[in-house]
Design an enzyme around this catalytic site. Structure first.
Site, short mmCIF file in Angstrom:
data_model
loop_
_atom_site.label_atom_id
_atom_site.label_comp_id
_atom_site.label_asym_id
_atom_site.label_seq_id
_atom_site.Cartn_x
_atom_site.Cartn_y
_atom_site.Cartn_z
N LYS A 17 0.83 -1.23 0.00
CA LYS A 17 0.00 0.00 0.00
C LYS A 17 0.85 1.26 0.00
O LYS A 17 0.61 2.16 -0.79
CB LYS A 17 -0.87 0.06 1.27
CG LYS A 17 -2.11 -0.74 1.24
CD LYS A 17 -3.07 -0.33 2.36
CE LYS A 17 -2.47 -0.32 3.74
NZ LYS A 17 -2.17 -1.63 4.32
N ARG A 93 -9.87 1.96 8.46
CA ARG A 93 -9.46 0.62 8.90
C ARG A 93 -10.66 -0.11 9.50
O ARG A 93 -10.55 -1.29 9.83
CB ARG A 93 -8.43 0.71 10.02
CG ARG A 93 -7.00 1.08 9.63
CD ARG A 93 -6.19 -0.13 9.28
NE ARG A 93 -4.89 -0.33 9.83
CZ ARG A 93 -3.78 0.33 9.54
NH1 ARG A 93 -3.78 1.38 8.77
NH2 ARG A 93 -2.63 -0.05 10.03
N ARG A 130 10.95 -6.14 5.30
CA ARG A 130 10.72 -4.70 5.08
C ARG A 130 11.63 -3.83 5.96
O ARG A 130 11.85 -4.10 7.12
CB ARG A 130 9.26 -4.39 5.39
CG ARG A 130 8.95 -2.90 5.36
CD ARG A 130 7.50 -2.66 5.18
NE ARG A 130 6.74 -2.80 6.41
CZ ARG A 130 5.43 -2.55 6.49
NH1 ARG A 130 4.76 -2.20 5.40
NH2 ARG A 130 4.80 -2.68 7.63
N ARG A 162 10.74 -1.54 11.10
CA ARG A 162 9.69 -0.90 11.90
C ARG A 162 9.51 -1.62 13.22
O ARG A 162 9.60 -2.84 13.27
CB ARG A 162 8.37 -0.92 11.11
CG ARG A 162 8.12 0.34 10.34
CD ARG A 162 6.93 0.22 9.43
NE ARG A 162 5.67 -0.09 10.10
CZ ARG A 162 4.48 0.09 9.55
NH1 ARG A 162 4.39 0.59 8.33
NH2 ARG A 162 3.38 -0.23 10.18
N ARG A 173 -1.59 -7.61 13.87
CA ARG A 173 -2.11 -6.67 12.85
C ARG A 173 -2.89 -7.43 11.77
O ARG A 173 -3.92 -6.95 11.29
CB ARG A 173 -0.95 -5.86 12.25
CG ARG A 173 -0.52 -4.73 13.18
CD ARG A 173 0.94 -4.37 13.02
NE ARG A 173 1.22 -3.80 11.72
CZ ARG A 173 2.37 -3.97 11.08
NH1 ARG A 173 3.33 -4.71 11.59
NH2 ARG A 173 2.55 -3.39 9.92
P1 AMP Z 1 0.30 1.55 9.11
O1 AMP Z 1 1.60 2.23 8.82
O2 AMP Z 1 -0.81 2.01 8.25
O3 AMP Z 1 0.44 0.04 9.17
O4 AMP Z 1 -0.11 2.02 10.60
C1 AMP Z 1 0.73 1.76 11.72
C2 AMP Z 1 -0.09 1.71 12.98
O5 AMP Z 1 -0.73 2.99 13.20
C3 AMP Z 1 -1.24 0.72 13.01
O6 AMP Z 1 -0.81 -0.60 13.33
C4 AMP Z 1 -2.15 1.32 14.07
O7 AMP Z 1 -1.62 1.12 15.36
C5 AMP Z 1 -2.05 2.81 13.75
N1 AMP Z 1 -3.03 3.22 12.72
C6 AMP Z 1 -2.77 3.74 11.50
N2 AMP Z 1 -3.90 4.03 10.84
C7 AMP Z 1 -4.92 3.69 11.67
C8 AMP Z 1 -6.34 3.72 11.55
N3 AMP Z 1 -6.94 4.17 10.43
N4 AMP Z 1 -7.07 3.29 12.61
C9 AMP Z 1 -6.50 2.84 13.74
N5 AMP Z 1 -5.16 2.76 13.91
C10 AMP Z 1 -4.36 3.18 12.89
#
Ligand code: AMP
Length: 226
Positions: A17, A93, A130, A162, A173
């Site tokens: 993504k 999400r 990653r 990360r 996740r």
């Molecule tokens: P990502 O980089 O999109 O995988 O986001 C990293 C982390 O940020 C996620 O595992 C959540 O803890 C938090 N996060 C990001 N976007 C959201 C969202 N739309 N709703 C809830 N938590 C989020």
């Protein structure tokens, strides 16, 4: 002039993504709005939001819908988004976030939600390999590292794994994705706002597939996406 776009990109963690959203944002000249990047920046700066978010993010838990949608609504009100559109990455999400997003965007709804499909065994492999830049969020992998000693090619930042790419956080996740985020695919499909593309193969090929579904939809609708 390149037409703008108002896009949401869906897909499991590790589906590509982030990489594809950056590419689409360049292609359509629209801002890339990534909730994960916004939150990681807040954590790095030690803001109240960042302090609140860090622990849950490290464990792979989702943050509350109120907090996320407040942050997203504020970003979507900015003039660059209002002028050209956006590529939204990591939000919605949950179905609740999708409903609230539609309200925030009203009266001009989303053009399209695109789901990037990648089998789970493949995303697990990608996530383990990653690496990301701590400053600009650029994505790398063990097999595609930056040119010089884990220093970001884009901004010179440090490239690391990360904190939520540990085995435990990854499985949490993916579990939350299946339970909370996957239902969004049907939600957008029922509103005739969904296209799916395969996320396997080279990043260039995936971008071409995504642009193709967007443009085919535009053509079918006489230049408009919705
Ligand atoms: P990502 O980089 O999109 O995988 O986001 C990293 C982390 O940020 C996620 O595992 C959540 O803890 C938090 N996060 C990001 N976007 C959201 C969202 N739309 N709703 C809830 N938590 C989020």
């Amino acid at each position: 002039m390149v037409p703008g776009a108002r896009l949401v990109v869906l897909g499991k963690q590790g589906a590509g993504k982030g990489t594809q959203c950056v590419r689409l944002s360049h292609h359509y000249v629209v801002p890339h709005v990534s909730t994960g990047d916004m939150l990681r920046a807040a954590v790095k700066q030690g803001t109240p939001l960042g302090r609140k978010a860090k622990n849950q993010m490290d464990r792979g838990e989702l943050l509350g819908d109120d907090l996320i949608m407040e942050m997203v609504a504020e970003r979507l009100r900015e003039s660059d988004v209002r002028a050209r559109g956006f590529v939204l990455d990591g939000c919605p999400r949950t179905v609740d976030q999708a409903e609230r997003l539609a309200t925030v965007l009203h009266p001009v709804d989303l053009d399209l939600a695109i789901d990037i499909e990648v089998p789970t065994h493949q995303v697990l492999r990608r996530l383990a390999a990653r690496r990301v830049c701590v400053d600009c969020g650029a994505n790398y992998s063990v097999s595609n590292p930056p040119m010089i000693n884990w220093t970001c090619d884009v901004c010179g930042g440090e490239v690391v794994q990360r904190q939520d790419d540990t085995e435990e956080a990854i499985s949490r996740r993916l579990e939350l994705y299946e339970r909370q985020t996957a239902p969004l695919i049907d939600w957008y499909r029922s509103r005739h706002q969904l296209e799916s593309v395969s996320g396997t193969g080279a990043p260039d090929a995936v971008t071409r597939r995504m642009v193709k579904v967007i443009e085919e939809r535009r053509d079918r609708r006489g230049g408009r996406l919705t």
